[in-house]
Design a protein around this motif. Structure first.
Motif, mmCIF file in Angstrom:
data_model
loop_
_atom_site.group_PDB
_atom_site.id
_atom_site.type_symbol
_atom_site.label_atom_id
_atom_site.label_comp_id
_atom_site.label_asym_id
_atom_site.label_seq_id
_atom_site.Cartn_x
_atom_site.Cartn_y
_atom_site.Cartn_z
ATOM 1 N N ARG A 362 0.723 -1.224 -0.066
ATOM 2 C CA ARG A 362 0.064 -0.040 0.018
ATOM 3 C C ARG A 362 0.877 1.350 -0.029
ATOM 4 O O ARG A 362 1.749 1.209 0.738
ATOM 5 C CB ARG A 362 -0.951 -0.081 1.195
ATOM 6 N N SER A 363 0.438 2.395 -0.613
ATOM 7 C CA SER A 363 1.181 3.367 -0.479
ATOM 8 C C SER A 363 0.837 4.107 0.961
ATOM 9 O O SER A 363 -0.011 3.896 1.232
ATOM 10 C CB SER A 363 0.776 4.326 -1.593
ATOM 11 N N ILE A 364 1.815 4.771 1.197
ATOM 12 C CA ILE A 364 1.759 5.443 2.680
ATOM 13 C C ILE A 364 0.663 6.597 2.560
ATOM 14 O O ILE A 364 0.202 6.918 3.472
ATOM 15 C CB ILE A 364 3.120 6.364 2.967
ATOM 16 N N GLU A 365 0.334 7.161 1.322
ATOM 17 C CA GLU A 365 -0.712 7.935 1.321
ATOM 18 C C GLU A 365 -2.000 7.394 1.840
ATOM 19 O O GLU A 365 -2.868 7.888 2.325
ATOM 20 C CB GLU A 365 -0.971 8.619 0.067
ATOM 21 N N LYS A 432 9.114 1.621 2.549
ATOM 22 C CA LYS A 432 9.232 0.570 1.722
ATOM 23 C C LYS A 432 9.534 -0.886 2.510
ATOM 24 O O LYS A 432 8.997 -2.019 1.903
ATOM 25 C CB LYS A 432 10.557 0.658 0.960
ATOM 26 N N THR A 433 9.776 -0.943 3.639
ATOM 27 C CA THR A 433 10.057 -2.002 4.489
ATOM 28 C C THR A 433 8.545 -2.382 5.424
ATOM 29 O O THR A 433 8.565 -3.317 5.653
ATOM 30 C CB THR A 433 11.393 -1.779 5.546
ATOM 31 N N LEU A 434 7.759 -1.369 5.265
ATOM 32 C CA LEU A 434 6.557 -1.485 6.020
ATOM 33 C C LEU A 434 5.265 -1.727 5.272
ATOM 34 O O LEU A 434 4.081 -2.113 5.938
ATOM 35 C CB LEU A 434 6.403 -0.186 6.904
ATOM 36 N N ASP A 508 -18.497 6.026 6.076
ATOM 37 C CA ASP A 508 -17.782 6.121 4.828
ATOM 38 C C ASP A 508 -16.382 6.726 4.963
ATOM 39 O O ASP A 508 -15.845 7.550 4.131
ATOM 40 C CB ASP A 508 -18.677 7.444 4.116
ATOM 41 N N SER A 509 -15.797 6.375 6.080
ATOM 42 C CA SER A 509 -14.253 6.719 6.178
ATOM 43 C C SER A 509 -13.574 6.063 5.161
ATOM 44 O O SER A 509 -13.757 5.132 4.274
ATOM 45 C CB SER A 509 -13.722 6.038 7.354
ATOM 46 N N LYS A 510 -12.200 6.901 4.697
ATOM 47 C CA LYS A 510 -11.404 6.516 3.597
ATOM 48 C C LYS A 510 -10.549 5.067 3.960
ATOM 49 O O LYS A 510 -10.814 4.524 4.902
ATOM 50 C CB LYS A 510 -10.349 7.495 3.172
ATOM 51 N N ASP A 511 -9.878 4.611 3.048
ATOM 52 C CA ASP A 511 -9.252 3.358 3.160
ATOM 53 C C ASP A 511 -8.396 3.236 4.402
ATOM 54 O O ASP A 511 -8.126 2.196 5.104
ATOM 55 C CB ASP A 511 -8.333 2.913 1.934
ATOM 56 N N ALA A 512 -7.866 4.491 4.834
ATOM 57 C CA ALA A 512 -6.822 4.466 5.949
ATOM 58 C C ALA A 512 -7.709 3.994 7.328
ATOM 59 O O ALA A 512 -7.019 3.695 8.395
ATOM 60 C CB ALA A 512 -6.309 5.661 6.138
ATOM 61 N N LEU A 513 -8.988 4.193 7.220
ATOM 62 C CA LEU A 513 -9.616 4.091 8.410
ATOM 63 C C LEU A 513 -10.268 2.722 8.562
ATOM 64 O O LEU A 513 -10.943 2.166 9.390
ATOM 65 C CB LEU A 513 -10.965 5.114 8.406
ATOM 66 N N ASN A 514 -10.242 2.003 7.428
ATOM 67 C CA ASN A 514 -10.805 0.415 7.361
ATOM 68 C C ASN A 514 -10.051 -0.436 8.049
ATOM 69 O O ASN A 514 -8.770 -0.061 8.167
ATOM 70 C CB ASN A 514 -11.127 -0.108 6.251
ATOM 71 N N ASN A 515 -10.374 -1.411 8.409
ATOM 72 C CA ASN A 515 -9.641 -2.716 9.166
ATOM 73 C C ASN A 515 -8.563 -2.196 10.153
ATOM 74 O O ASN A 515 -7.758 -2.641 10.418
ATOM 75 C CB ASN A 515 -8.547 -3.250 8.110
#
Length: 725
Positions: A362-365, A432-434, A508-515
């Motif tokens: 995943r990108s850090i963004e 890159k390592t995370l 309706d949170s964005k991807d960063a808020l899921n899981n």
């Protein structure tokens, strides 16, 4: 670096060469490069030399694999400070105080209790005298399961058996198995013990069922006269002596090492020609013979290591013509692997070794939260990492902190979400390592900002880790930890409760808020910041005096005797220095410690990471899924649950035996309230670590127990990972 200096130091006659790193250097990579060059120089002078090296950065371990004569089987070893330091801290996120317990185990020190000391200090000091030892188990243990052997050692011999050495059926390299559950122990099994002295551990070697079964005093278990035992001991000692003799023959040094070093290129050419003549067409890889399989084909190993599907698919296959099917070339899939999987139906959940949870990059963004998004996310039971770093600070290797928390012997729902609070510019370089590790979020902010800390619910976290990647100034060592100390005091001064409104997570949170993990289970957090579980990394040992304002430690007190260290709330990289001497005396001890704290890092994984492409996903096969079946560190409470009855005045031995028999859990220590007068669960008090308490040690209902938990394929009847602070 100079052959004449190595000659004068008689490196060729040395039992081992220890290369120490400067932990306070401004450029860790340059320090590692210089020390690796020193290893190359010593190996070039005398390739049989045993070398133990300290490295600062994990990614530099890969360069040691490139040295042809580097061989861990010969005793060469590397102690990576970043890997071990962050691994210790990671395990403290799962079991607070565990870093202190492990650091004390390999420190090799004696203890002296005193009636003038507080009761908690005497309990703690008794544990600091424990060390790790290895000893061959007597034939009376043959055929026992590990649980039976461990119970016998604890109850009868007053020893704590942690692990055993397991020899694979195929005759491969021996492996260390910690608290194994199924197999029975063969003869000549080597055990790993926690004890006060090597003399105590001899009891496991001397124990004879016929002579000692009725002996009540463990000190009376001495060498007996049984004929079969005498034969056994002679046989084992003979094997050990033959092994040493063979090692000495193969590792014999030339009579004139200095002149030999000068003519090394000629000798190498001569040796390589002779090797080709002697071995015929036997292939050589990395300076070692490559094993030949029973079918005459080259065994699929790398320098003696078995390689996984991930490494195989990076290598060219032997018969490219056979790959051509239907006029198309299959790219990147090894021949023997392509037919094993239905790629369309298989989802990659673990890395290629099966040791860690994995997710597509995943990108850090996608993982960055701002303060409002973090506040709208129900974070509970997570890990907050407060990171101080400049954009150009040296990388500290955050992967070594997160990977143990992503070990595959956790079920996915048990993984603690990791929220990193720090500068995104620095984290981009670490990302890159995370990027392939699940459940990570980043808050672009400052660990000194109370608003940012409230946004990530620091009061509801299972652990708050305070780290600094900044290069310490040489001017004043006291200032090296100023950010970490300020952040720690800042959190302790905070108050929670009505100040924060409970905001439910938005759909309706964005991807960063899921899981973000299981948000259905909410527990009340502490009202005061002093009760937030915390571990602070220090560069300078003496700065530990500033972490706790209510302790009365003398500024000159050794780190291990200070209250923050005894309580597991402070960790300094200096404690890893003693690991060098531990490794010298007992190489297996380092292997055991590394497997305990890294969550399962293996030589195979290090070869993969040496490629520089990071963790790669792998398809789940019975072989890789079997790697999940390994124990992990946990902490359980005696205040409730099925073990609660043991907190009501029972003895530690009762708890040890019941946990082992009923749940397969191996108890290794206690985490006790410092104020023993408190008899109810009270989160306002500090706890301290007691390593391997005596068998008759009294238990309290407020105690928490360090255990080595077996892997459970189904969800546990009760959660051992949930700890009360």
């Amino acid at each position: 670096m100079n052959a004449m200096d190595l000659e004068r130091a008689k490196v060729h006659d040395a039992d081992a060469c220890l290369v120490l790193a400067n932990k306070y250097c401004p450029d860790p990579d340059a320090e590692d490069a210089a020390n690796i060059m020193r290893v190359i120089s010593m190996k070039n002078y005398c390739e049989e030399s045993r070398i133990i090296i300290q490295l600062m950065q994990y990614h530099n371990k890969a360069y040691l694999l490139n040295i042809p004569s580097w061989d861990w089987k010969q005793g060469d070893d590397v102690i990576c400070l970043a890997e071990l330091k962050l691994g210790f801290i990671a395990q403290s996120c799962l079991a607070p105080g565990f870093s202190t317990m492990m650091a004390n185990l390999f420190a090799m020190r004696s203890f002296i209790t005193s009636p003038d000391m507080a009761a908690w200090q005497n309990d703690y000091l008794q544990g600091t005298g424990c060390e790790m030892y290895t000893e061959t188990l007597s034939p009376s243990f043959s055929g026992m399961t590990f649980s039976q052997a461990s119970e016998l050692c604890f109850v009868k011999l007053k020893l704590l058996l942690l692990a055993i050495e397991v020899k694979p059926i195929d005759g491969g390299d021996t492996k260390i198995s910690i608290n194994p559950q199924s197999s029975k122990m063969p003869a000549n099994t080597v055990g790993f013990f926690i004890a006060q002295s090597a003399e105590e551990v001899k009891r496991a070697w001397f124990y004879c069922k016929a002579c000692h079964e009725d002996v009540k005093d463990e000190n009376l278990i001495k060498k007996c006269k049984c004929k079969h035992l005498m034969t056994f001991r002679k046989g084992v000692r003979a094997i050990q002596l033959v092994g040493k003799t063979m090692a000495n023959k193969t590792g014999a040094t030339p009579a004139t090492p200095f002149s030999a070093a000068l003519s090394k290129p000629l000798l190498n050419i001569k040796n390589s020609v002779m090797a080709k003549e002697e071995n015929g067409s036997k292939p050589v890889m990395n300076g070692r013979l490559v094993p030949i399989g029973p079918n005459g084909l080259v065994d699929e190993t790398y320098g003696g290591y078995h390689i996984s599907y991930e490494v195989k698919k990076l290598m060219p296959t032997n018969k490219p013509a056979d790959q051509q099917k239907n006029g198309k070339m299959e790219v990147g899939i090894a021949d023997d692997q392509a037919k094993d999987f239905d790629f369309a139906k298989t989802e990659m959940k673990y890395d290629s070794t099966g040791m860690f949870h994995w997710t597509p990059a995943r990108s850090i963004e996608d993982c960055i939260l701002d303060r409002n998004q973090a506040a709208m996310t129900v974070l509970n039971g997570h890990v907050v990492v407060c990171l101080f770093a400049d954009p150009d600070s040296p990388l500290i290797g955050l992967r070594n902190l997160v990977m143990p928390l992503r070990a595959s012997n956790f079920h996915y729902h048990e993984l603690k979400h990791v929220v990193i609070v720090g500068a995104v510019d620095y984290l981009r370089r670490e990302w890159k390592t995370l990027q392939n590790l699940p459940k990570i979020s980043v808050l672009n902010g400052s660990p000194l900002s109370r608003a940012d800390l409230r946004a990530v619910n620091v009061n509801l976290c299972d652990m708050c880790v305070i780290l600094s990647a900044k290069v310490p100034s040489n001017d004043d060592p006291t200032l090296a930890d100023k950010e970490a100390i300020l952040a720690s005091l800042n959190i302790k001064a905070m108050t929670f409760g009505d100040i924060i409104t409970n905001i439910e997570s938005m759909g309706d949170s964005k991807d960063a808020l899921n899981n973000m993990g299981d948000t259905t289970v909410k527990r009340p957090g502490p009202i005061y910041g002093t009760n937030v579980p915390m571990i602070t990394e220090l560069v300078n040992d003496s700065n530990v005096q500033f972490l706790d304002q209510d302790d009365d430690d003398d500024p000159d007190t050794e780190l291990y005797l200070t209250q923050p260290f005894a309580c597991g709330t402070a960790f300094a990289v200096s404690v890893l220095d003693s690991l060098m001497s531990t490794t010298y005396f007992n190489q297996n001890a380092l292997t055991l410690i590394r497997s305990l704290i890294t969550g399962g890092a293996t030589p195979e994984l290090e070869i993969i990471l040496a490629e520089g492409a990071g963790l790669r996903g792998g398809y789940s096969t019975p072989d890789t899924l079997s790697h999940r079946d390994r124990c992990r560190v946990g902490q359980i409470s005696l205040s409730d649950g099925p073990l609660a009855t043991f907190g009501e005045g029972r003895k530690y031995q009762d708890l040890f035996v019941a946990s082992l028999r009923n749940y397969g859990m191996l108890c290794i220590g206690l985490y006790r309230l410092r104020d023993a007068a408190l008899t109810t669960v009270d989160a306002t008090s500090k706890r301290y670590v007691i390593t391997n308490p005596p068998f008759d040690f009294g238990l309290l209902p407020t105690d928490q127990v360090y255990v080595l938990l077996p892997f459970e394929r189904k969800q546990s009847r009760f959660s051992f990972s949930e700890t009360e602070v």
